[in-house]
Scaffold this motif. Structure first.
Motif, PDB file in Angstrom:
ATOM      1  N   ALA A 199       0.848  -1.209   0.000  1.00 24.26           N
ATOM      2  CA  ALA A 199       0.000   0.000   0.000  1.00 24.26           C
ATOM      3  C   ALA A 199       0.872   1.242   0.000  1.00 24.26           C
ATOM      4  O   ALA A 199       1.933   1.254   0.615  1.00 24.26           O
ATOM      5  CB  ALA A 199      -0.863   0.011   1.262  1.00 24.26           C
ATOM      6  N   ASN A 200       0.473   2.221  -0.761  1.00 19.42           N
ATOM      7  CA  ASN A 200       1.053   3.566  -0.558  1.00 19.42           C
ATOM      8  C   ASN A 200      -0.112   4.543  -0.581  1.00 19.42           C
ATOM      9  O   ASN A 200      -1.267   4.123  -0.548  1.00 19.42           O
ATOM     10  CB  ASN A 200       2.089   3.857  -1.650  1.00 19.42           C
ATOM     11  N   SER A 201       0.156   5.829  -0.724  1.00 20.51           N
ATOM     12  CA  SER A 201      -0.950   6.784  -0.508  1.00 20.51           C
ATOM     13  C   SER A 201      -1.955   6.701  -1.657  1.00 20.51           C
ATOM     14  O   SER A 201      -3.102   7.065  -1.502  1.00 20.51           O
ATOM     15  CB  SER A 201      -0.393   8.211  -0.414  1.00 20.51           C
ATOM     16  N   TRP A 202      -1.591   6.213  -2.828  1.00 21.50           N
ATOM     17  CA  TRP A 202      -2.573   6.286  -3.904  1.00 21.50           C
ATOM     18  C   TRP A 202      -3.035   4.928  -4.406  1.00 21.50           C
ATOM     19  O   TRP A 202      -3.881   4.838  -5.280  1.00 21.50           O
ATOM     20  CB  TRP A 202      -1.999   7.105  -5.083  1.00 21.50           C
ATOM     21  N   SER A 250      -3.413   0.340  -3.434  1.00 19.60           N
ATOM     22  CA  SER A 250      -3.103  -0.778  -2.510  1.00 19.60           C
ATOM     23  C   SER A 250      -3.407  -2.064  -3.263  1.00 19.60           C
ATOM     24  O   SER A 250      -4.321  -2.119  -4.107  1.00 19.60           O
ATOM     25  CB  SER A 250      -3.984  -0.696  -1.258  1.00 19.60           C
ATOM     26  N   VAL A 259      -6.826   1.570  -7.029  1.00 18.21           N
ATOM     27  CA  VAL A 259      -6.025   2.773  -7.299  1.00 18.21           C
ATOM     28  C   VAL A 259      -6.951   3.973  -7.082  1.00 18.21           C
ATOM     29  O   VAL A 259      -8.157   3.881  -7.331  1.00 18.21           O
ATOM     30  CB  VAL A 259      -5.524   2.777  -8.772  1.00 18.21           C
ATOM     31  N   ILE A 260      -6.406   5.053  -6.564  1.00 19.37           N
ATOM     32  CA  ILE A 260      -7.247   6.244  -6.340  1.00 19.37           C
ATOM     33  C   ILE A 260      -6.657   7.401  -7.130  1.00 19.37           C
ATOM     34  O   ILE A 260      -5.491   7.761  -6.946  1.00 19.37           O
ATOM     35  CB  ILE A 260      -7.290   6.592  -4.833  1.00 19.37           C
ATOM     36  N   PHE A 261      -7.500   7.922  -8.053  1.00 15.54           N
ATOM     37  CA  PHE A 261      -7.111   9.140  -8.777  1.00 15.54           C
ATOM     38  C   PHE A 261      -7.944  10.292  -8.240  1.00 15.54           C
ATOM     39  O   PHE A 261      -9.093  10.079  -7.810  1.00 15.54           O
ATOM     40  CB  PHE A 261      -7.402   8.984 -10.288  1.00 15.54           C
TER      41      PHE A 261
END
Lengths: 176, 155, 766
Positions: free
Chosen positions: C423-426, C428, C475-477
């Motif tokens: 996981a990172n900030s954008w 997982s 993923v988060i955009f």
């Protein structure tokens, strides 16, 4: 279309390392919140808040689960139940303040008196999932704390060195 | 005290004037009149002894205020003040008028006019219309501790 | 709120500066037009006399003061007699009357045939003789009355030969009490207690009267018993005209091991119940019409590790909740849950021992109800094994059935799993491998095997071992929204692949497994059945996308998600008794689900969800809620719930509720609005569009004034099914209840109580 990788809505930098404390430290809610924090790249510090005064801390409050009839069959018996989970917490940011946050999760499921034991295990699966959803929402609510913080100037503002060209010459001027 | 009225009257003042046949004496300027345990202080005191009979002496004292003090048999003093004091020795009758104040044991009264029969310890206080008589009863323990005179202005 | 402030306008406030310190050391000031005194014994003050001492003040036309020197004591005892227009007041109470007496040393005061009024709170009345004792702590009335109504309103009052109001205990005791509505006496009791504040102390609470057409006049007189700081109880004798006499006992406790509540309601004999047994509506013994309910709820964590939970309800007969009102169950319940659990949790492991059984009310079932007695669940978590986390779940449970024909079983299960959380900030990505090993020991299975066909025969011992593989990535955009400045929008695609091999489980009976409903978050579950008796094979890809919109305070104002399960091979358990299991053309995109939430502004919000199942080729379930909510009293909610008949048949195979074949299509509206600070009207209306008949209609109106509240309620609800005429059986209930008010700080308009009155109670949608 202008989308770029997770920036403004990610967990704010200053909350990337925090302390988690709760009145029920080994309970399922605390475990769900710790997992969600780790899944969002947040490092959880072991020490308690009074040891590490420089770190923000997430203090978990209460978790309440309500269950009500949401729809009925034609014989008046319950068809669907709606579960509502409310979780309250506080984010304590050193020399900034305490920010209360609360989240609500709704789920519904069908009841069947003839399979009561199975429906009970379904309900506990749903409640566990609601805890994960609540934990996920709590993590996302850290954003609101970040936004609120920006408005408050940091308590002790570091004095900037004054070499403002407009300052009038001579010490006297400072004296006025 | 009983028997005060049999005592001689001593009056000290800056100056005095005597009107022999009218038996009226007028004293002015820091007048202090005493008789037994009675003590009156005033700016101006007129002593009137009708027919020369000292028993029927009448003292009128004017002051700003004129004060009156007498020790009672039970060891508790009576004291008061007013703009005008009228004291008839014969029947131990004192009349204070004009912002009158009288304190006796653990209670004090003030009003526009107060009459006081010293022997029978009977007191009456009146106020002109619109004005009020104020009586203050001090709880006895307090009274023993500080027995200073309570000055109360009537409204 | 507004009603409270309005009521407070009618209550005198203590305006003089509050004098602290011992009242006896304060001087007494007497103002009068004239004073005659005979020192030191007595004095007469006349003409608008005004006596003040500390916080106390006595005014009257004339006052006689008496001073006595008690022999041997230094203090003089001063008493006063006041005559003519007496007005006494202090910071607690105001007394008025023609005549009064007061002892200036002890502060005891009497006023004769006058009236009194409390200061700073509601409460007034009259009294032949009114006495203040113990520095105005007690107000003692001889032949007095009491009401909390404001001056000028005589809605109710209580007359008594003697009334003692204790300000410290906040309690009023009334002897020969006659309760009057206006001037009409409606109730007599030799002794009555009234609470005069919120203080917790033993004593009668405010009596409550109710009228409902199926139970007649109901009268409740709760008695509050303050047993100990951590325990109290409320015992409520409850007279029901048409049924009989019920005793409701509620016991609440706090302990180191958690807090709990026990309720035991008992009714010796119920006349309506007996008549229904006699005319065959109910099964039962007509000369034993006892009806009772026991309820125990406990939740507690002791010393941070031990966990105790109890959720136990038991009733004397299956019709209990349909006939009698109770906070702990209602007519829609199909069964009562009886669960106990004891747990221990630590940093990386926890264990829970529990027992679960159920009292099912529906009589026409084959009484096939399984119990889990006992059940042991164990979890062990070991994180950071290098990049991996691991978790072992184990369970041992013994199933027994209420109907002894059905097989009993012991199930042992162990489920080790290891996962790689990246996981990172954008983004997982969580990849998990799991092994599920289960052992069954099923006893007396012969009767069951004779009931089922050959390929569903149970076996005595069954072992089932199967792996599971899952990988779940998201993923988060996000971007700033150009058409509303300061707003941010996210786009969150999510992908999950799940693989579970097929194992034939037709030789395993169903104990605690039922098909799970899949709303959007359910799509990403790795199980399609609850419990462990059915683990369906899976070779599916779940894809979903969520978009959220945050306003400039980064508050989430809108989100919408949609996802689907794409199945490469049909999901099977080897049991062929429903649409979803083993049907060979269940491949491709089999389930779609979506949900959305939109906080339009501070008051308006809406929420909804929809599921479509290709295997049933229909929308399976859907619901939507629109709510306007300004505050707790001003609410409007519209909601709709839909479930297709095929879906009900597929997920609840042994269902017997009449009308299920038409599915659920229920539209509902709930509204609550206050008027002029004292009226509040609540309405709820639920309509079944398939059966074209109302499910529940409710109307509640409450008028709350400063000293009473009247609530009128009407509810028409379905309580049962009339098998002879094949239609829903309705029950109309008109209820009327009076509450005495102004004694405690409760000025609520009763909205939330009325909103939750019906069988479909109001749930705030946000």
């Amino acid at each position: 279309c202008g989308f770029r990788l997770h920036g403004t809505t990610a967990v704010p930098k200053e909350l990337k390392t925090l302390i988690v404390d709760s009145s029920d430290p080994y309970g399922p809610l605390t475990r769900a919140v710790r997992t969600q924090l780790r899944l969002n790249g947040v490092t959880i510090v072991k020490e308690s808040a009074n040891v590490r005064k420089d770190l923000p801390s997430l203090r978990l409050g209460t978790e309440t689960v309500g269950r009500d009839t949401a729809s009925i069959f034609q014989d008046g018996k319950a068809a669907e139940y709606q579960l509502v989970m409310r979780v309250t917490a506080q984010v304590l940011v050193p020399n900034k303040g305490i920010y209360p946050i609360s989240v609500t999760v709704f789920r519904s499921f069908f009841d069947n008196p003839l399979a009561a034991l199975a429906k009970d295990s379904e309900q506990s699966i749903i409640i566990d999932e609601m805890r994960t959803q609540a934990a996920d929402k709590l993590v996302r609510k850290l954003l609101v704390v970040h936004a609120a913080e920006k408005e408050i100037a940091p308590a002790q503002s570091i004095p900037t060195t004054i070499n403002d060209p407009r300052a009038t010459t001579g010490p006297g001027s400072l004296g006025k | 005290l009983t028997g005060d009225t049999d005592k001689p009257v001593h009056i000290v003042s800056k100056n005095q004037s005597l009107d022999m046949q009218g038996n009226v004496a007028t004293f002015t300027g820091n007048v202090i009149a005493t008789q037994g345990s009675i003590k009156i202080t005033a700016d101006r005191v007129v002593v009137n002894r009708p027919g020369g009979d000292s028993k029927k002496t009448v003292i009128d004292a004017y002051g700003n205020p004129a004060t009156f003090y007498q020790m009672q048999d039970n060891g508790k003093p009576v004291q008061g003040h007013a703009s005008k004091l009228h004291y008839e020795l014969a029947n131990d009758f004192v009349e204070l008028t004009g912002n009158a104040f009288l304190q006796q044991q653990d209670s004090s009264v003030n009003g526009d006019r107060i009459t006081y029969l010293v022997k029978q310890q009977k007191m009456q206080a009146f106020s002109n219309t619109g004005k009020r008589v104020t009586t203050v009863l001090v709880p006895s323990q307090l009274q023993n501790k500080n027995s200073n005179v309570q000055v109360k202005k009537s409204n | 709120d507004d009603l409270a402030s309005q009521c407070m306008l009618g209550v005198p406030e203590y305006t003089r500066p509050l004098v602290q310190g011992n009242a006896n050391s304060l001087p007494v000031t007497i103002k009068s037009n004239q004073a005659d005194s005979k020192f030191p014994d007595n004095a007469v003050f006349s003409g608008d006399v005004d006596i003040q001492q500390g916080n106390r003040r006595l005014r009257s036309d004339e006052v006689q003061l008496h001073q006595k020197q008690l022999n041997g004591q230094t203090t003089t005892v001063r008493t006063v007699d006041a005559l003519g227009h007496v007005h006494y007041d202090d910071n607690q109470v105001i007394l008025r009357g023609p005549k009064a007496w007061s002892n200036l040393n002890t502060k005891d005061t009497n006023v004769w045939d006058g009236s009194y009024q409390m200061v700073g709170r509601q409460g007034r009345g009259t009294g032949e003789q009114m006495e203040l004792r113990d520095n105005s702590r007690y107000t003692i009335l001889k032949d007095g009355t009491f009401t909390s109504c404001l001056p000028g309103s005589n809605s109710w009052s209580i007359a008594g030969s003697e009334i003692i109001q204790d300000r410290k205990e906040q309690l009023a005791e009334i002897w020969n009490a006659r309760v009057k509505i206006g001037s009409i006496p409606v109730f007599y009791s030799p002794y009555l207690q009234l609470p005069m504040g919120d203080r917790r102390r033993s004593g009668f609470l405010i009596p409550n009267m109710k009228f409902a057409n199926n139970s007649g006049i109901e009268f409740m007189l709760p008695y509050y018993w303050n047993i100990a700081p951590q325990a109290d109880a409320t015992i409520t004798p409850h007279y029901i005209e048409k049924r009989g006499f019920q005793l409701q006992n509620e016991f609440r406790y706090l302990s180191k091991a958690g807090a709990g509540l026990m309720e035991f309601d008992y009714m010796g004999s119920d006349r309506v119940y007996r008549s229904r047994i006699e005319d065959g509506q109910y099964a039962g013994n007509p000369n034993d019409t006892k009806r009772w309910m026991f309820y125990w709820q406990h939740n507690g964590v002791y010393d941070q590790h031990w966990r105790f939970n109890v959720d136990y309800t038991r009733v004397s007969d299956p019709y209990y909740f349909s006939d009698l009102d109770s906070v702990y169950g209602n007519s829609t319940d199909g069964y009562a849950t009886q669960k106990f659990s004891l747990g221990y949790a630590d940093t990386n492991w926890d264990a829970t021992l529990s027992s679960k059984q159920f009292q099912v009310f529906q009589l026409n079932s084959t009484n096939n109800v399984y119990r889990a007695e006992p059940q042991l669940d164990l979890n062990y978590y070991k994180n950071n094994l290098g990049p991996f986390d691991s978790h072992i779940y184990a369970q041992a449970v013994k199933f027994t059935n209420v109907n002894s024909n059905y097989p009993d079983a012991t199930r042992l299960h162990i489920e080790p799993s290891i996962n790689l959380p990246l996981a990172n900030s954008w983004a997982s990505l969580n990849t998990e491998a799991k092994l599920l090993a289960t052992h069954y020991q099923q006893d007396d299975i012969n009767w069951y095997n004779r009931q089922v066909d050959s390929n569903n025969q149970l076996r005595g011992t069954v072992n089932r071992v199967m792996p599971q593989f899952k990988t779940d990535g998201r993923v988060i955009f996000d971007r700033n929204m150009d058409w509303s400045p300061g707003y941010t929008q996210t786009l969150e695609p999510r992908l999950q692949y799940l693989y579970i091999p097929y194992r034939n489980q037709s030789d395993i009976n169903v104990y605690d497994s039922t098909l799970l409903q899949s709303d959007y978050s359910g799509l990403f579950r790795d199980r399609s059945y609850s419990g462990l008796d059915r683990i369906a094979s899976a070779n599916q890809l779940t894809t979903g996308v969520t978009t959220r919109i945050f306003d400039n305070d980064l508050v989430e104002r809108f989100n919408a998600s949609i996802g689907q399960i794409y199945s490469f091979t049909p999901s099977r358990t080897g049991v062929t008794n429903n649409y979803f299991d083993g049907n060979k053309d269940n491949t491709g995109s089999i389930v779609w689900a979506g949900d959305t939430y939109w906080k339009i502004n501070d008051n308006w919000s809406t929420r909804g969800g929809l599921q479509y199942d290709a295997r049933l080729n229909s929308v399976t379930t859907g619901n939507a809620v629109l709510e306007y909510r300004r505050d707790a009293d001003r609410v409007l909610q519209l909601n709709y719930r839909y479930t297709s008949p095929q879906y009900i048949q597929a997920t609840l195979p042994n269902i017997q509720n009449p009308g299920y074949q038409q599915g659920i299509s229920q539209v509902g509206a709930t509204a609550s609005w206050p008027f002029a600070d004292s009226w509040s009207v609540v309405g709820a209306w639920y309509y079944d569009t398939k059966a074209r008949q109302p499910a529940d209609q409710l109307l509640g109106v409450q008028y709350s004034s400063c000293c009473y509240a009247i609530r009128v309620g009407y509810e028409r609800k379905i309580t049962n099914w009339d098998y002879t005429r094949d239609e829903s059986k309705y029950d109309n209930q008109i209820s009327f209840s009076i509450e005495l008010r102004g004694l405690s700080s409760d000025y609520s308009l009763g909205t939330d109580k009325m909103l939750r009155q019906g069988i479909l109670p109001y749930q705030p949608a946000f």
